[in-house]
Enzyme design. Structure first.
Site, PDB file in Angstrom:
ATOM      1  N   GLU A 274       0.828  -1.213   0.000  1.00  0.00           N
ATOM      2  CA  GLU A 274       0.000   0.000   0.000  1.00  0.00           C
ATOM      3  C   GLU A 274       0.861   1.260   0.000  1.00  0.00           C
ATOM      4  O   GLU A 274       0.847   2.024   0.965  1.00  0.00           O
ATOM      5  CB  GLU A 274      -0.899   0.010   1.243  1.00  0.00           C
ATOM      6  N   GLY A 276       2.009   5.021  -0.590  1.00  0.00           N
ATOM      7  CA  GLY A 276       1.386   6.319  -0.821  1.00  0.00           C
ATOM      8  C   GLY A 276       2.446   7.358  -1.149  1.00  0.00           C
ATOM      9  O   GLY A 276       2.662   7.740  -2.297  1.00  0.00           O
ATOM     10  N   ARG A 277       3.154   7.748  -0.103  1.00  0.00           N
ATOM     11  CA  ARG A 277       4.183   8.784  -0.241  1.00  0.00           C
ATOM     12  C   ARG A 277       5.202   8.434  -1.317  1.00  0.00           C
ATOM     13  O   ARG A 277       5.619   9.276  -2.108  1.00  0.00           O
ATOM     14  CB  ARG A 277       4.895   8.922   1.112  1.00  0.00           C
ATOM     15  N   ARG A 313       2.116  20.170   6.400  1.00  0.00           N
ATOM     16  CA  ARG A 313       3.170  19.286   6.909  1.00  0.00           C
ATOM     17  C   ARG A 313       4.215  20.007   7.765  1.00  0.00           C
ATOM     18  O   ARG A 313       4.598  19.490   8.812  1.00  0.00           O
ATOM     19  CB  ARG A 313       3.843  18.521   5.764  1.00  0.00           C
ATOM     20  N   CYS A 343      -3.606  33.223  10.368  1.00  0.00           N
ATOM     21  CA  CYS A 343      -3.414  33.840  11.679  1.00  0.00           C
ATOM     22  C   CYS A 343      -3.004  32.815  12.719  1.00  0.00           C
ATOM     23  O   CYS A 343      -3.746  32.516  13.664  1.00  0.00           O
ATOM     24  CB  CYS A 343      -4.704  34.542  12.099  1.00  0.00           C
ATOM     25  N   TYR A 372       0.376  13.997   0.910  1.00  0.00           N
ATOM     26  CA  TYR A 372      -0.048  14.639   2.155  1.00  0.00           C
ATOM     27  C   TYR A 372       0.083  16.161   2.058  1.00  0.00           C
ATOM     28  O   TYR A 372       0.382  16.839   3.037  1.00  0.00           O
ATOM     29  CB  TYR A 372       0.732  14.054   3.358  1.00  0.00           C
TER      30      TYR A 372
HETATM   31  C1  LIG Z   1      -1.268   5.994   5.106  1.00  0.00           C
HETATM   32  C2  LIG Z   1      -1.295   4.545   4.916  1.00  0.00           C
HETATM   33  C3  LIG Z   1      -0.513   3.944   3.908  1.00  0.00           C
HETATM   34  C4  LIG Z   1       0.463   4.717   3.058  1.00  0.00           C
HETATM   35  O1  LIG Z   1       1.568   5.121   3.790  1.00  0.00           O
HETATM   36  P1  LIG Z   1       2.809   5.813   3.037  1.00  0.00           P
HETATM   37  O2  LIG Z   1       3.759   6.116   4.130  1.00  0.00           O
HETATM   38  O3  LIG Z   1       2.288   7.042   2.387  1.00  0.00           O
HETATM   39  O4  LIG Z   1       3.339   4.833   2.071  1.00  0.00           O
HETATM   40  C5  LIG Z   1      -0.651   2.583   3.705  1.00  0.00           C
HETATM   41  N1  LIG Z   1      -1.486   1.832   4.460  1.00  0.00           N
HETATM   42  C6  LIG Z   1      -2.237   2.374   5.441  1.00  0.00           C
HETATM   43  C7  LIG Z   1      -3.134   1.505   6.242  1.00  0.00           C
HETATM   44  C8  LIG Z   1      -2.166   3.741   5.710  1.00  0.00           C
HETATM   45  O5  LIG Z   1      -2.897   4.267   6.691  1.00  0.00           O
END
Ligand SMILES: *Cc1c(COP(=O)(O)O)cnc(C)c1O
Length: 417
Positions: A274, A276-277, A313, A343, A372
């Site tokens: 999974e 993301g980043r 961030r 503000c 993010y």
């Molecule tokens: C946020 C999240 C990800 C992705 O995390 P990254 O650090 O962006 O790769 C994967 N799985 C779950 C359950 C998450 O909450």
């Protein structure tokens, strides 16, 4: 590696100058590079190709449907954490059989939506959730494919606020309780146990926590199989760090893949990952314009038109983003604070940062803002969400336009009295 670079001292996203986008959509805005997004996906996909994984892009990193759709066409699935993200993934064309649903607080309504869609897997985080999911599925005459998210009690992640795999964190079921919980699930008719899941944190720049967590879970898989559970899938979550310009070089996806392979391959587990980043961060920048230059008591202060509501961030995680002028400035740098108009004293993107001589009207880019960034934006201070633009070669498309003030207020109403 990314596709934001200077050409004749003008910062470009692929073949489009950021100035040209600013002229078209105004500032601030997010710009994404299609080539970068796909490259990151491809590098990971290649590194894991022998394991034939389901790469479920973590939608919360950058949830614009145009980005999800690009990845989906490349073969990606989606990891969603809410009904809203599920709707985005479906709208973007992700096949339901490639969607996994994570998160500690799924509602019954969200469970229903996901069961109706026919998703690949629910990552269940508690016994309470297991009971609710079982009831919802039975009422629909459905069976929910599940994995339990295991909390392996490992400390990892680039900041306390993005660590999720320690025993004290709210996430997952304690590894010590896992066998009992799988036993309970096996007695329910509305769920079918398929695998195990973990996600220990984000911006993890050291492979050791992964190694430790994976080996704990690998042992658990053997125990669960010995208990008679048909464990076929392993979801290793996301979490691999990316370079922000101040943290050296995190492990390459190839090195990470080797660690994943050690646990997934010997047990013949179907891998789910999974990220993301890793996919989105370096594929996006936030572009903003300098409004004012103040000579502060301590140092020069650049007041820009982006605020913490657009990119939280730095305020939230003390995060560092490299700042590049859209037009390269020769000459010396001087230490500056870069602040937004909101503000709050925490509305500061950089403190004591050496920057070239920038004046009112100059554009600058926050690098590595594709994950993010837009996804955590808010309308705090009643500042409308900023546009998102997708660059592909020499063309760019607005993939989310700037709302009008009226649109921002339209969901509110005055009570009749
Ligand atoms: C946020 C999240 C990800 C992705 O995390 P990254 O650090 O962006 O790769 C994967 N799985 C779950 C359950 C998450 O909450």
């Amino acid at each position: 590696m990314h596709h934001f670079a200077y050409r004749d001292d003008i910062l470009h996203a692929e073949d489009v100058s950021l100035e040209a986008i600013a002229d078209a959509v105004g500032t601030p805005f997010y710009a994404y590079s299609r080539a970068t997004l796909l490259r990151h996906y491809d590098v990971l996909a290649r590194a894991l190709a022998d394991l034939n994984p389901l790469i479920a892009y973590s939608v919360k990193a950058s949830p614009n449907i145009a980005l999800i759709a690009l990845l989906a066409r490349r073969g990606a699935g989606a990891d969603v954490v809410s009904g809203g993200e599920l709707m985005r993934a479906l709208k973007a064309g992700v096949p339901p059989g490639r969607i996994v649903f994570s998160g500690v607080g799924k509602t019954r309504e969200e469970m229903r939506l996901a069961l109706e869609a026919g998703i690949h897997q629910f990552n269940v985080e508690s016994e309470g959730e297991l009971g609710a999911l079982n009831e919802v599925a039975l009422a629909m005459g459905a069976v929910a494919p599940i994995a339990f998210r295991i909390n392996p009690d490992v400390k990892a992640g680039g900041h306390e606020k993005i660590s999720t795999g320690k025993a004290e964190d709210k996430f997952g079921v304690p590894i010590a309780r896992a066998r009992a919980i799988y036993g309970a699930a096996a007695r329910l008719q509305g769920v079918a146990v398929k695998g195990v899941d973990l996600h220990i944190g984000s911006q993890i720049s050291d492979l050791d926590p992964f190694r430790i967590a994976f080996s704990r879970v690998a042992e658990l898989v053997m125990d669960l199989r010995a208990d008679g559970h048909a464990i076929e899938r392993l979801d290793v979550g996301g979490g691999l760090a990316v370079p922000y310009g101040n943290n050296g070089d995190p492990p390459h996806p190839e090195q990470y893949a080797a660690v994943v392979r050690e646990i997934a391959a010997p047990q013949g587990l179907r891998l789910i990952i999974e990220p993301g980043r890793l996919i989105a961060a370096n594929a996006g920048v936030l572009v903003s314009r300098v409004l004012y230059v103040k000579e502060g008591a301590a140092r020069r202060i650049l007041v820009i038109d982006a605020g913490m509501n657009d990119l939280i961030r730095p305020a939230f995680y003390d995060a560092y983003h490299a700042i590049e002028p859209a037009r390269r400035k020769p000459g010396p740098t001087s230490p500056c604070d870069v602040v937004g108009p909101v503000c709050e004293s925490s509305d500061r993107f950089a403190k004591d940062r050496p920057l070239p001589e920038l004046g009112a009207g100059d554009l600058l880019a926050f690098m590595t803002a594709g994950a993010y960034g837009a996804s955590q934006a808010s309308e705090y201070n009643s500042r409308p969400l900023v546009p998102e633009v997708l660059v592909a070669g020499a063309r760019f498309d607005v993939i989310r336009r700037r709302p009008t003030f009226d649109e921002m207020i339209a969901r509110e109403s005055l009570p009749p009295s």
